[in-house]
Scaffold this active site. Structure first.
Site, mmCIF file in Angstrom:
data_model
loop_
_atom_site.group_PDB
_atom_site.id
_atom_site.type_symbol
_atom_site.label_atom_id
_atom_site.label_comp_id
_atom_site.label_asym_id
_atom_site.label_seq_id
_atom_site.Cartn_x
_atom_site.Cartn_y
_atom_site.Cartn_z
ATOM 1 N N HIS A 256 1.048 -1.255 0.072
ATOM 2 C CA HIS A 256 0.065 0.110 -0.041
ATOM 3 C C HIS A 256 0.935 1.366 0.175
ATOM 4 O O HIS A 256 0.752 2.180 0.391
ATOM 5 C CB HIS A 256 -1.122 0.004 1.181
ATOM 6 N N HIS B 55 -1.331 5.270 9.562
ATOM 7 C CA HIS B 55 -0.066 5.750 9.935
ATOM 8 C C HIS B 55 0.010 7.185 10.372
ATOM 9 O O HIS B 55 0.049 8.224 9.875
ATOM 10 C CB HIS B 55 0.488 5.890 8.199
ATOM 11 N N HIS C 148 11.033 -3.213 2.858
ATOM 12 C CA HIS C 148 11.433 -1.774 2.790
ATOM 13 C C HIS C 148 11.657 -1.206 4.276
ATOM 14 O O HIS C 148 11.401 -1.459 5.355
ATOM 15 C CB HIS C 148 10.156 -0.951 2.242
#
Length: 281
Positions: free
Chosen positions: A12, A59, A193
């Site tokens: 995402h 987030h 990542h």
């Protein structure tokens, strides 16, 4: 009764959403990323799910350091799009399915999973980017959504085993819901990542593809046994998001059939992974 007919896993990445919003999907850098979703958009148009249980992480938009639920289920009628610093994404509000959401909350809590019930929140790119990848840019989303937010931002995140078991509990909840619904479960985030520190930009394609192999077969024990430290060491600090895929995978049961697989590097210095799975019963 309601039934889980498929599972979707996808990254995402926020820059993917920006590329869609700014009309850059055909540019040479981005075209290979989006090409991997062409099959999936055609497939889901034919499947026509009624509801998606969408597992994602917030987030620091709806939640912050004041409250950090490990698992939070959205039970609202509608979810607005939050401003993550550059304005809300130009996508439709997300329409919920409160009856199913409350049923899942009740079933899972009585099944000894302590879900936080959320009746009002906005959603960020963690939820909207997967929707855009699978449905494009419609005026209204063609599916109702039950958001399931998972803490993978602040230590301690839930273990892979706990996520898998929650997926199994969600499957039991869906199967006991009396309305005839075509339900999909999506696990989002990842793949490898790291966004900060000396290892910023880390990508481990070998590990990512082994994880995709395991997700695509009856390898629950291997997936559930991966410790936090392995995700962090092998896939970077943000690679821990992949535990959310295990909620989806646990909901599908032991045996699955992989209908589609996509992996591409790079996309904004991260690895993009995508699977479409269906349960074999």
């Amino acid at each position: 009764m309601a039934r889980i007919t498929a599972g979707v896993a996808t990254s995402h990445v926020p820059a993917v959403g920006a590329a869609i919003d700014l009309g850059k999907t055909a540019e040479p850098y981005w075209q290979p990323v989006f090409a991997g979703y062409d099959w999936s958009r055609q497939w889901i148009a034919g499947e026509k799910p009624d509801v998606v249980i969408l597992v994602y992480n917030d987030h620091a938009s709806a939640f912050d350091m004041r409250i950090i639920p490990t698992f939070a289920i959205g039970c609202a009628e509608r979810y607005g799009i939050c401003d993550e610093g550059w304005g809300p994404r130009p996508v439709p509000d997300v329409i919920g399915h409160p009856d199913l959401a409350w049923h899942i909350a009740q079933s899972c809590i009585l099944d000894e999973f302590d879900l936080t019930i959320v009746n009002e929140m906005q959603v960020d790119h963690g939820l909207t980017v997967p929707m855009s990848l699978m449905f494009g840019q419609p005026e209204a989303w063609p599916v109702r959504v039950v958001p399931l937010a998972v803490n993978v931002v602040t230590y301690p995140p839930p273990s892979g085993n706990r996520c898998w078991l929650l997926g199994e509990a969600i499957a039991r909840a869906v199967e006991s819901y009396p309305e005839d619904l075509n339900v999909q479960v999506w696990g989002t985030g990842g793949m490898s990542h790291q966004l900060q520190g000396p290892r910023a930009g880390l990508i481990n394609a070998e590990w990512d593809n082994r994880f995709l192999d395991w997700m695509s077969g009856p390898y629950g024990d291997e997936l559930r046994a991966i410790p936090h430290i392995e995700y962090l060491r092998e896939t970077g600090s943000e690679g821990i998001e992949m535990v959310m895929w295990l909620i989806m995978r646990g909901a599908l049961g032991r045996d699955v059939r992989a209908l589609h697989r996509h992996y591409h590097v790079p996309a904004s210095n991260t690895a993009v992974g995508h699977l479409v799975l269906e349960p074999v019963r």
